[in-house]
Design a protein around this motif. Structure first.
Motif, PDB file in Angstrom:
ATOM      1  N   VAL A 108       0.855  -1.182   0.000  1.00 36.69           N
ATOM      2  CA  VAL A 108       0.000   0.000   0.000  1.00 36.69           C
ATOM      3  C   VAL A 108       0.895   1.238   0.000  1.00 36.69           C
ATOM      4  O   VAL A 108       1.978   1.234   0.581  1.00 36.69           O
ATOM      5  CB  VAL A 108      -0.961   0.000   1.212  1.00 36.69           C
ATOM      6  N   ASP A 109       0.451   2.251  -0.708  1.00 38.30           N
ATOM      7  CA  ASP A 109       1.154   3.533  -0.713  1.00 38.30           C
ATOM      8  C   ASP A 109       0.463   4.469   0.269  1.00 38.30           C
ATOM      9  O   ASP A 109      -0.771   4.555   0.292  1.00 38.30           O
ATOM     10  CB  ASP A 109       1.136   4.154  -2.110  1.00 38.30           C
ATOM     11  N   LEU A 110       1.280   5.159   1.070  1.00 39.28           N
ATOM     12  CA  LEU A 110       0.749   6.035   2.115  1.00 39.28           C
ATOM     13  C   LEU A 110       1.490   7.352   2.097  1.00 39.28           C
ATOM     14  O   LEU A 110       2.640   7.423   1.660  1.00 39.28           O
ATOM     15  CB  LEU A 110       0.956   5.392   3.490  1.00 39.28           C
ATOM     16  N   PRO A 111       0.859   8.409   2.599  1.00 41.28           N
ATOM     17  CA  PRO A 111       1.638   9.620   2.861  1.00 41.28           C
ATOM     18  C   PRO A 111       2.676   9.321   3.939  1.00 41.28           C
ATOM     19  O   PRO A 111       2.402   8.521   4.844  1.00 41.28           O
ATOM     20  CB  PRO A 111       0.597  10.615   3.373  1.00 41.28           C
ATOM     21  N   PRO A 112       3.861   9.909   3.852  1.00 38.91           N
ATOM     22  CA  PRO A 112       4.872   9.664   4.889  1.00 38.91           C
ATOM     23  C   PRO A 112       4.321  10.000   6.270  1.00 38.91           C
ATOM     24  O   PRO A 112       3.553  10.945   6.424  1.00 38.91           O
ATOM     25  CB  PRO A 112       6.006  10.618   4.506  1.00 38.91           C
ATOM     26  N   GLY A 113       4.712   9.199   7.251  1.00 37.86           N
ATOM     27  CA  GLY A 113       4.250   9.455   8.618  1.00 37.86           C
ATOM     28  C   GLY A 113       4.289   8.206   9.467  1.00 37.86           C
ATOM     29  O   GLY A 113       4.847   7.190   9.078  1.00 37.86           O
TER      30      GLY A 113
END
Length: 117
Positions: A72-77
């Motif tokens: 899955v691709d996520l916003p950094p964090g």
């Protein structure tokens, strides 16, 4: 606004993305594991992995494929990665806290308990 320091940047560029991937397996697959007898954990297909933020808000849900893999691709964090219960498996894999960085891949593997003893 982006500010003058970023005026060189192409506004159509995709936002920074972090990649989270891993595999989900279940074991043991044999009542007794003997030396020299292969008894590999089996992949868990169709396991639901829930990803929440630090406030408990649901960010994403991803389902493992036939090989037990997910991505899955996520916003950094920073995220809380929570495997959901799978029918037929006794033990649900423990959640993991992960921090994912832009343009990098973080691997988080999960193992369920089959309940076989």
């Amino acid at each position: 606004s982006m500010g003058a320091a970023h005026c060189w940047r192409n506004n159509s560029a995709a936002p920074a993305t972090a990649h989270l991937t891993g595999s989900v397996t279940a074991g043991p697959t044999c009542p007794v594991v003997q030396d020299g007898v292969p008894c590999p954990d089996r992949p868990v297909a169709a396991a639901v992995i829930q990803i929440t933020d630090s406030n408990g808000g649901n960010v994403a849900e991803v389902i493992t494929d036939a090989e037990g893999a997910y991505a899955v691709d996520l916003p950094p964090g920073r995220y809380h990665v929570v495997p959901q219960a799978v029918e037929g498996l006794l033990g649900t894999a423990a959640p993991a806290d992960v921090t994912v960085a832009a343009d990098s891949t973080t691997v988080v593997n999960f193992s369920y308990d089959t309940g076989i003893r």
